[in-house]
Scaffold this active site. Structure first.
Site, PDB file in Angstrom:
ATOM      1  N   LYS A 210      10.653  -2.506 -15.697  1.00  0.00           N
ATOM      2  CA  LYS A 210      11.910  -2.681 -16.425  1.00  0.00           C
ATOM      3  C   LYS A 210      12.892  -3.507 -15.592  1.00  0.00           C
ATOM      4  O   LYS A 210      13.497  -4.456 -16.069  1.00  0.00           O
ATOM      5  CB  LYS A 210      12.510  -1.312 -16.749  1.00  0.00           C
ATOM      6  CG  LYS A 210      13.836  -1.387 -17.445  1.00  0.00           C
ATOM      7  CD  LYS A 210      14.377  -0.003 -17.734  1.00  0.00           C
ATOM      8  CE  LYS A 210      15.806  -0.105 -18.249  1.00  0.00           C
ATOM      9  NZ  LYS A 210      16.411   1.196 -18.481  1.00  0.00           N
ATOM     10  N   GLU A 216       7.139  -1.718  -4.948  1.00  0.00           N
ATOM     11  CA  GLU A 216       5.697  -1.454  -5.064  1.00  0.00           C
ATOM     12  C   GLU A 216       5.070  -2.436  -6.050  1.00  0.00           C
ATOM     13  O   GLU A 216       4.021  -3.036  -5.787  1.00  0.00           O
ATOM     14  CB  GLU A 216       5.452  -0.017  -5.568  1.00  0.00           C
ATOM     15  CG  GLU A 216       5.829   1.082  -4.594  1.00  0.00           C
ATOM     16  CD  GLU A 216       7.274   1.534  -4.745  1.00  0.00           C
ATOM     17  OE1 GLU A 216       8.119   0.742  -5.243  1.00  0.00           O
ATOM     18  OE2 GLU A 216       7.577   2.680  -4.347  1.00  0.00           O
ATOM     19  N   GLY A 271      13.017   4.253 -18.135  1.00  0.00           N
ATOM     20  CA  GLY A 271      11.658   4.002 -17.639  1.00  0.00           C
ATOM     21  C   GLY A 271      10.666   5.057 -18.087  1.00  0.00           C
ATOM     22  O   GLY A 271       9.561   4.759 -18.549  1.00  0.00           O
ATOM     23  N   ARG A 272      11.054   6.334 -17.982  1.00  0.00           N
ATOM     24  CA  ARG A 272      10.102   7.411 -18.304  1.00  0.00           C
ATOM     25  C   ARG A 272       9.919   7.607 -19.806  1.00  0.00           C
ATOM     26  O   ARG A 272       9.162   8.478 -20.230  1.00  0.00           O
ATOM     27  CB  ARG A 272      10.518   8.707 -17.603  1.00  0.00           C
ATOM     28  CG  ARG A 272      11.972   9.110 -17.778  1.00  0.00           C
ATOM     29  CD  ARG A 272      12.357  10.210 -16.791  1.00  0.00           C
ATOM     30  NE  ARG A 272      13.754  10.572 -16.870  1.00  0.00           N
ATOM     31  CZ  ARG A 272      14.738   9.986 -16.202  1.00  0.00           C
ATOM     32  NH1 ARG A 272      14.471   8.949 -15.422  1.00  0.00           N
ATOM     33  NH2 ARG A 272      15.976  10.401 -16.306  1.00  0.00           N
ATOM     34  N   GLU A 357      12.449  13.966 -13.208  1.00  0.00           N
ATOM     35  CA  GLU A 357      13.482  12.927 -13.052  1.00  0.00           C
ATOM     36  C   GLU A 357      14.661  13.223 -13.978  1.00  0.00           C
ATOM     37  O   GLU A 357      15.803  12.941 -13.658  1.00  0.00           O
ATOM     38  CB  GLU A 357      12.926  11.523 -13.368  1.00  0.00           C
ATOM     39  CG  GLU A 357      12.573  10.742 -12.121  1.00  0.00           C
ATOM     40  CD  GLU A 357      12.324   9.245 -12.336  1.00  0.00           C
ATOM     41  OE1 GLU A 357      12.435   8.746 -13.477  1.00  0.00           O
ATOM     42  OE2 GLU A 357      12.011   8.577 -11.350  1.00  0.00           O
ATOM     43  N   HIS A 388     -10.589  27.961 -11.587  1.00  0.00           N
ATOM     44  CA  HIS A 388     -11.376  28.165 -10.370  1.00  0.00           C
ATOM     45  C   HIS A 388     -10.575  27.735  -9.149  1.00  0.00           C
ATOM     46  O   HIS A 388     -11.149  27.455  -8.093  1.00  0.00           O
ATOM     47  CB  HIS A 388     -12.698  27.385 -10.477  1.00  0.00           C
ATOM     48  CG  HIS A 388     -13.488  27.838 -11.668  1.00  0.00           C
ATOM     49  ND1 HIS A 388     -14.376  28.897 -11.617  1.00  0.00           N
ATOM     50  CD2 HIS A 388     -13.471  27.420 -12.960  1.00  0.00           C
ATOM     51  CE1 HIS A 388     -14.891  29.084 -12.820  1.00  0.00           C
ATOM     52  NE2 HIS A 388     -14.345  28.205 -13.660  1.00  0.00           N
ATOM     53  N   LYS A 516      14.502   5.131  -1.197  1.00  0.00           N
ATOM     54  CA  LYS A 516      14.080   3.723  -1.334  1.00  0.00           C
ATOM     55  C   LYS A 516      14.830   2.872  -0.313  1.00  0.00           C
ATOM     56  O   LYS A 516      14.251   2.051   0.392  1.00  0.00           O
ATOM     57  CB  LYS A 516      14.432   3.180  -2.719  1.00  0.00           C
ATOM     58  CG  LYS A 516      13.551   3.632  -3.838  1.00  0.00           C
ATOM     59  CD  LYS A 516      13.920   2.835  -5.102  1.00  0.00           C
ATOM     60  CE  LYS A 516      13.499   3.544  -6.348  1.00  0.00           C
ATOM     61  NZ  LYS A 516      14.007   2.950  -7.571  1.00  0.00           N
TER      62      LYS A 516
HETATM   63  O1  F6P Z   1      12.171   5.032  -8.757  1.00  0.00           O
HETATM   64  C1  F6P Z   1      12.248   5.589 -10.018  1.00  0.00           C
HETATM   65  C2  F6P Z   1      12.123   4.584 -11.114  1.00  0.00           C
HETATM   66  O2  F6P Z   1      13.306   3.903 -11.279  1.00  0.00           O
HETATM   67  C3  F6P Z   1      11.683   5.250 -12.404  1.00  0.00           C
HETATM   68  O3  F6P Z   1      12.718   5.831 -13.099  1.00  0.00           O
HETATM   69  C4  F6P Z   1      11.007   4.128 -13.109  1.00  0.00           C
HETATM   70  O4  F6P Z   1      10.183   4.578 -14.146  1.00  0.00           O
HETATM   71  C5  F6P Z   1      10.256   3.492 -11.969  1.00  0.00           C
HETATM   72  O5  F6P Z   1      11.122   3.621 -10.860  1.00  0.00           O
HETATM   73  C6  F6P Z   1       9.826   2.076 -12.168  1.00  0.00           C
HETATM   74  O6  F6P Z   1      10.898   1.236 -12.443  1.00  0.00           O
HETATM   75  P1  F6P Z   1      10.688  -0.224 -13.008  1.00  0.00           P
HETATM   76  O7  F6P Z   1      10.034  -0.119 -14.334  1.00  0.00           O
HETATM   77  O8  F6P Z   1      12.056  -0.807 -13.067  1.00  0.00           O
HETATM   78  O9  F6P Z   1       9.810  -0.972 -12.022  1.00  0.00           O
END
Ligand code: F6P
Length: 553
Positions: A210, A216, A271-272, A357, A388, A516
């Protein structure tokens, strides 16, 4: 000195629930079942293709009434209307949370800040239709003219967990031809292992972010692009192999992605909650657009149920208020998600992000400290495997652990009597949690097994299971696009309702920022001696030294 009680905890409804809890402490569920044979039928509701048996809860009609009274006191109806109507319910980011609009393409219009979001949704779905059709029909090809065989989706958090869950859940609906891989972590193993499995000539990369600012995702995408160019050395070819889904087109362009290859996202989608947007492209490429639209329709059916069903018969509301009951009145600290279905094995991971979150907050939406607990730890895993492993702690540990059992009535893979076996295990677990085993029963069982009296006395306490552990059993006919859509939307609304009761902003996530920033501060110190840092303390400094020595830096 005790701090004054908050507006929530001083309400008569809250106080009434405390009284109910005191009363119910001496009435285990076992007794409630014996005294009230009708409870299983009474505490059973359905909607949007899902059915919920919530009879195995520490619940009476009085409690249910009191829980719903609390929901009304917290103006759940108004807050729900605000959510669905596009009001800025994400107050700290001054945005609406309109994931429900993403699954309502048939709506007339919904104007937010002068823009009709339904028109945006429809035009994006149309673009997705075309793109998915081109890839699946093999009219869109790789740079050497070969059809695509693999999609690598690069994204993390909400840009990963939801699509991964649904891709797995809908495997029975998989279209022939394309394999889907997910890369999320900055652990280089993940991208290396994935790239080792695919062919650059036939692989499509989806950069899913987003913000297009998540480290990452960007670092993994750079590695993927370099790997791709190492094989084809034609920068023009990047355009036919790299797509992006983002609300930040300029950043995607700066990364080298053709603007025609960028699918939009919007500020009003968290995002979620984004799997329903073009972030769902890996799903659509795996199962086809018809099934993706059926997923949206299932979620929309749950939205309609959430909007229209009376509170007492409303799946998300009932499940949310039961969660409040245990979290705030019985002191439970976790909530277990136990899908009895291999296709739903990643549901606990997705719900962990969704709920933790959203509800991991310590101040109200107005910035006041909470004087009550907010979100619990969400955890879980697939049954029967968990039986188990961690179920021992549920049955005989010292903690209260409410659980949701989730199981389809029918399987896609009938083999031998497996599905009946799985169903029996699921029912066996929730019944064991409810009834437990008394000392007398344990003794009788041992005696019947031929143990001597001394051994019966010695072993019986170890065999006692206190029971009275609450659970819900959530069912669907079968795992289908519609039921998976409804299931995920159910938990989204459950989370929202709890946020209303706790009066928190369920749609921000400021807590993830500090870690972060510190990671970014530490990185140069790992790579270069003497780099400036604000993040210095003896523990961090020692560990940085250890890393540098081990890697000869
Ligand atoms: O670090 C948390 C977060 O902002 C989440 O809320 C989100 O889903 C994820 O990182 C990834 O964010 P993006 O889609 O902006 O890369």
């Amino acid at each position: 000195m005790t701090s004054p009680r908050s507006a929530l905890t001083s309400t008569p409804e809250w106080q009434e629930l405390k009284t109910c809890q005191e009363r119910l402490k001496s009435s285990p569920m076992r007794a409630l079942f014996t005294d009230d044979p009708g409870r299983a039928k009474r505490y059973f509701i359905d909607g949007a293709g899902l059915s919920l048996d919530f009879s195995k809860n520490r619940l009476t009609d009085d409690v249910l009434d009191a829980l719903m009274a609390l929901a009304r006191r917290c103006k759940l109806g108004d807050r729900r209307a605000a959510l669905l109507g596009g009001e800025k319910v994400n107050v700290t980011e001054n945005r609406p949370a309109l994931h429900t609009a993403l699954r309502n393409p048939g709506a007339d219009s919904l104007v937010v800040d002068g823009v009709d979001v339904i028109a945006e949704v429809n035009s994006t779905l149309k673009r997705m239709d075309t793109f998915v059709q081109e890839v699946l029909s093999q009219s869109r090809k790789g740079y050497t003219g070969k059809a695509f065989t693999d999609v690598v989706s690069i994204g993390i958090g909400g840009s990963f967990l939801g699509p991964k869950l649904v891709t797995e859940a809908l495997q029975p609906y998989r279209q022939p031809g394309l394999r889907c891989h997910y890369v999320a972590n900055i652990d280089g193993t993940e991208i290396c292992e994935t790239l080792a499995k695919v062919n650059p000539e036939t692989t499509l990369f989806l950069v899913q972010s987003k913000s297009f600012g998540t480290r990452e995702t960007l670092e993994n995408s750079k590695v993927a692009r370099k790997w791709f160019l190492d094989h084809c050395s034609n920068t023009q070819a990047v355009a036919s192999h790299f797509m992006a889904v983002t609300a930040n087109t300029p950043a995607a362009q700066a990364f080298g992605i053709d603007p025609d290859n960028v699918f939009p996202m919007w500020d009003w989608v968290g995002g979620r909650y984004s799997l329903w947007s073009a972030i769902g492209l890996p799903v659509a490429l795996t199962v086809g657009m018809d099934n993706f639209r059926a997923l949206l329709a299932g979620a929309h059916a749950m939205d309609t149920h959430f909007r229209d069903a009376p509170l007492e018969k409303n799946l998300p509301v009932v499940m949310a208020m039961l969660g409040i009951w245990y979290n705030n009145f019985w002191g439970s600290e976790t909530h277990a998600i136990l899908p009895y279905d291999h296709y739903l094995r990643s549901l606990p991971d997705h719900l962990q992000q969704l709920d933790m979150e959203s509800s991991g907050k310590r101040v109200s939406q107005h910035g006041e400290s909470l004087d009550y607990q907010s979100g619990p730890v969400i955890w879980g895993g697939v049954g029967a495997n968990g039986q188990h492993a961690y179920h021992q702690l549920i049955h005989q540990g010292t903690r209260l652990i409410p659980a949701d059992f989730i199981i389809p009535l029918q399987t896609h893979n009938p083999v031998a009597t497996h599905h009946a076996d799985l169903f029996a295990n699921c029912l066996g677990q929730s019944r064991a949690m409810m009834t437990g085993k008394t000392l007398e029963e344990a003794k009788a069982e041992l005696a019947a097994g031929g143990w001597c009296e001394a051994d019966v006395e010695r072993l019986a306490p170890h065999k006692v299971i206190p029971g009275n552990q609450p659970s819900n059993t959530l069912m669907m006919e079968k795992v289908t696009p519609e039921t998976v859509g409804a299931l995920i939307a159910l938990y989204e609304h459950r989370t929202f309702v709890q946020g209303v009761i706790w009066d928190i902003d369920s749609f921000d996530q400021w807590g993830v920022e500090l870690g972060k920033q510190l990671g970014q501060d530490i990185l140069p110190r790992l790579l270069k001696p003497g780099a400036e840092s604000k993040a210095s303390d003896s523990a961090t400094d020692n560990l940085i030294e250890l890393f540098r020595k081990s890697n000869r830096l």
